[in-house]
Design a protein around this motif. Structure first.
Motif, PDB file in Angstrom:
ATOM      1  N   PRO A 115      -4.475   5.344   6.603  1.00 49.37           N
ATOM      2  CA  PRO A 115      -3.020   5.243   6.409  1.00 49.37           C
ATOM      3  C   PRO A 115      -2.312   4.449   7.507  1.00 49.37           C
ATOM      4  CG  PRO A 115      -3.648   7.484   6.993  1.00 49.37           C
ATOM      5  CD  PRO A 115      -4.918   6.720   6.774  1.00 49.37           C
ATOM      6  N   GLU A 116      -2.920   4.298   8.666  1.00 47.92           N
ATOM      7  CA  GLU A 116      -2.266   3.549   9.733  1.00 47.92           C
ATOM      8  C   GLU A 116      -2.441   2.039   9.593  1.00 47.92           C
ATOM      9  OE1 GLU A 116      -6.382   4.500  10.757  1.00 47.92           O
ATOM     10  OE2 GLU A 116      -4.719   5.794  10.222  1.00 47.92           O
ATOM     11  N   TRP A 117      -3.338   1.588   8.720  1.00 51.89           N
ATOM     12  CA  TRP A 117      -3.495   0.154   8.487  1.00 51.89           C
ATOM     13  C   TRP A 117      -2.246  -0.393   7.820  1.00 51.89           C
ATOM     14  CZ3 TRP A 117      -9.084  -0.762   6.289  1.00 51.89           C
ATOM     15  CH2 TRP A 117     -10.011  -0.479   7.280  1.00 51.89           C
ATOM     16  N   ARG A 118      -1.966  -1.640   8.080  1.00 52.36           N
ATOM     17  CA  ARG A 118      -0.775  -2.282   7.527  1.00 52.36           C
ATOM     18  C   ARG A 118      -1.125  -2.944   6.186  1.00 52.36           C
ATOM     19  NH1 ARG A 118       4.189  -3.608   9.246  1.00 52.36           N
ATOM     20  NH2 ARG A 118       5.056  -5.619   8.646  1.00 52.36           N
ATOM     21  N   GLY A 119      -0.358  -2.611   5.168  1.00 57.86           N
ATOM     22  CA  GLY A 119      -0.489  -3.254   3.864  1.00 57.86           C
ATOM     23  C   GLY A 119      -1.672  -2.791   3.034  1.00 57.86           C
ATOM     24  N   GLY A 120      -1.621  -3.154   1.776  1.00 53.70           N
ATOM     25  CA  GLY A 120      -2.700  -2.853   0.849  1.00 53.70           C
ATOM     26  C   GLY A 120      -2.610  -1.460   0.256  1.00 53.70           C
ATOM     27  N   THR A 121      -3.531  -1.188  -0.642  1.00 55.95           N
ATOM     28  CA  THR A 121      -3.576   0.104  -1.325  1.00 55.95           C
ATOM     29  C   THR A 121      -5.015   0.591  -1.367  1.00 55.95           C
ATOM     30  OG1 THR A 121      -1.700  -0.510  -2.716  1.00 55.95           O
ATOM     31  CG2 THR A 121      -3.063   1.309  -3.488  1.00 55.95           C
ATOM     32  N   PHE A 122      -5.211   1.837  -1.003  1.00 52.75           N
ATOM     33  CA  PHE A 122      -6.504   2.504  -1.139  1.00 52.75           C
ATOM     34  C   PHE A 122      -6.431   3.290  -2.437  1.00 52.75           C
ATOM     35  CE2 PHE A 122      -9.398   6.071  -0.641  1.00 52.75           C
ATOM     36  CZ  PHE A 122     -10.542   5.442  -0.155  1.00 52.75           C
ATOM     37  N   VAL A 123      -7.301   2.963  -3.381  1.00 56.77           N
ATOM     38  CA  VAL A 123      -7.269   3.600  -4.694  1.00 56.77           C
ATOM     39  C   VAL A 123      -8.393   4.622  -4.798  1.00 56.77           C
ATOM     40  CG1 VAL A 123      -7.453   3.230  -7.182  1.00 56.77           C
ATOM     41  CG2 VAL A 123      -6.253   1.554  -5.759  1.00 56.77           C
ATOM     42  N   LEU A 124      -8.015   5.849  -5.122  1.00 56.83           N
ATOM     43  CA  LEU A 124      -9.017   6.856  -5.483  1.00 56.83           C
ATOM     44  C   LEU A 124      -9.317   6.607  -6.954  1.00 56.83           C
ATOM     45  CD1 LEU A 124      -8.043  10.312  -3.926  1.00 56.83           C
ATOM     46  CD2 LEU A 124      -9.969   8.837  -3.363  1.00 56.83           C
ATOM     47  N   SER A 125     -10.399   5.911  -7.217  1.00 58.49           N
ATOM     48  CA  SER A 125     -10.700   5.518  -8.589  1.00 58.49           C
ATOM     49  C   SER A 125     -11.673   6.481  -9.250  1.00 58.49           C
ATOM     50  CB  SER A 125     -11.286   4.099  -8.618  1.00 58.49           C
ATOM     51  OG  SER A 125     -12.582   4.096  -8.054  1.00 58.49           O
TER      52      SER A 125
ATOM     53  N   ALA B 208      -8.995  11.592   0.189  1.00 57.40           N
ATOM     54  CA  ALA B 208      -8.882  10.162   0.497  1.00 57.40           C
ATOM     55  C   ALA B 208      -9.206   9.881   1.967  1.00 57.40           C
ATOM     56  CB  ALA B 208      -7.480   9.668   0.149  1.00 57.40           C
ATOM     57  N   LEU B 209      -8.718  10.718   2.868  1.00 59.41           N
ATOM     58  CA  LEU B 209      -9.007  10.528   4.287  1.00 59.41           C
ATOM     59  C   LEU B 209     -10.506  10.652   4.573  1.00 59.41           C
ATOM     60  CD1 LEU B 209      -6.013  12.507   5.835  1.00 59.41           C
ATOM     61  CD2 LEU B 209      -6.399  10.019   5.993  1.00 59.41           C
ATOM     62  N   GLU B 210     -11.168  11.583   3.887  1.00 65.40           N
ATOM     63  CA  GLU B 210     -12.614  11.765   4.053  1.00 65.40           C
ATOM     64  C   GLU B 210     -13.414  10.609   3.463  1.00 65.40           C
ATOM     65  OE1 GLU B 210     -13.508  15.510   2.222  1.00 65.40           O
ATOM     66  OE2 GLU B 210     -12.290  16.633   3.671  1.00 65.40           O
TER      67      GLU B 210
ATOM     68  N   ALA C  99     -14.669   9.928  -8.734  1.00 66.18           N
ATOM     69  CA  ALA C  99     -14.539  11.077  -9.638  1.00 66.18           C
ATOM     70  C   ALA C  99     -15.649  12.108  -9.464  1.00 66.18           C
ATOM     71  CB  ALA C  99     -14.481  10.615 -11.091  1.00 66.18           C
ATOM     72  N   ALA C 100     -16.862  11.669  -9.183  1.00 64.65           N
ATOM     73  CA  ALA C 100     -17.994  12.602  -9.088  1.00 64.65           C
ATOM     74  C   ALA C 100     -17.788  13.640  -7.989  1.00 64.65           C
ATOM     75  CB  ALA C 100     -19.288  11.837  -8.855  1.00 64.65           C
ATOM     76  N   GLY C 101     -17.168  13.272  -6.884  1.00 67.18           N
ATOM     77  CA  GLY C 101     -16.974  14.203  -5.786  1.00 67.18           C
ATOM     78  C   GLY C 101     -15.576  14.761  -5.663  1.00 67.18           C
ATOM     79  N   PHE C 102     -14.739  14.513  -6.655  1.00 71.48           N
ATOM     80  CA  PHE C 102     -13.333  14.912  -6.593  1.00 71.48           C
ATOM     81  C   PHE C 102     -13.102  16.121  -7.493  1.00 71.48           C
ATOM     82  CE2 PHE C 102      -8.965  14.666  -8.205  1.00 71.48           C
ATOM     83  CZ  PHE C 102      -8.255  14.576  -7.023  1.00 71.48           C
TER      84      PHE C 102
END
Length: 141
Positions: free
Chosen positions: A90-100, A83-85, A105-108
């Protein structure tokens, strides 16, 4: 019932995470799915969310009842690093980062899990087909 929050240090940062056991329906079976949520700068920071589909063989009696898959700390570390790459702040305030599944998926790669969008979007790809494909690939001689 209280949700257990766990901690993990990566470098100088402490991440807090939880994993909730869920299930998704596919055309051939019910599948175990773990919703992983991670915070890197407190509960008001941008959360990371990944829905991890277990790749246990879909048994006709229901993998939901027999599948014991759960992410290890090494699995969580892999998800966080990925996710970091790929843009999680993570330091941003609010919201959600979704690994969808659709976007990531192709690179996970995680040995016992696939990303799925089925928990968020019921019309997304059939998990049964993906689990069978992943199982066959991992068990080729």
């Amino acid at each position: 019932m209280r949700t257990r929050l766990r901690q993990m240090r990566i470098g100088a940062r402490t991440f807090v995470w939880r994993a909730e056991i869920r299930h998704v329906q596919g055309s051939g079976d019910c599948h175990r799915c773990i919703r992983l949520r991670v915070w890197g700068a407190g509960k008001t920071s941008q959360a990371l969310q990944a829905d991890l589909l277990s790749v246990a063989w879909p048994a006709p009696w229901g993998a939901c009842a027999t599948d014991g898959a759960y992410p290890t700390p090494a699995d969580v570390r892999t998800v966080i690093s990925h996710a970091l790459e790929h843009g999680w702040q993570p330091e941003w305030r609010g919201g959600t980062f979704v690994l969808s599944e659709h976007e990531h998926a192709a690179g996970f790669t995680l040995p016992d899990f696939l990303l799925t969008d089925r928990l968020r979007t019921p019309e997304s790809a059939d998990p049964t087909v993906r689990v069978i494909r992943a199982y066959e690939l991992s068990h080729r001689a």
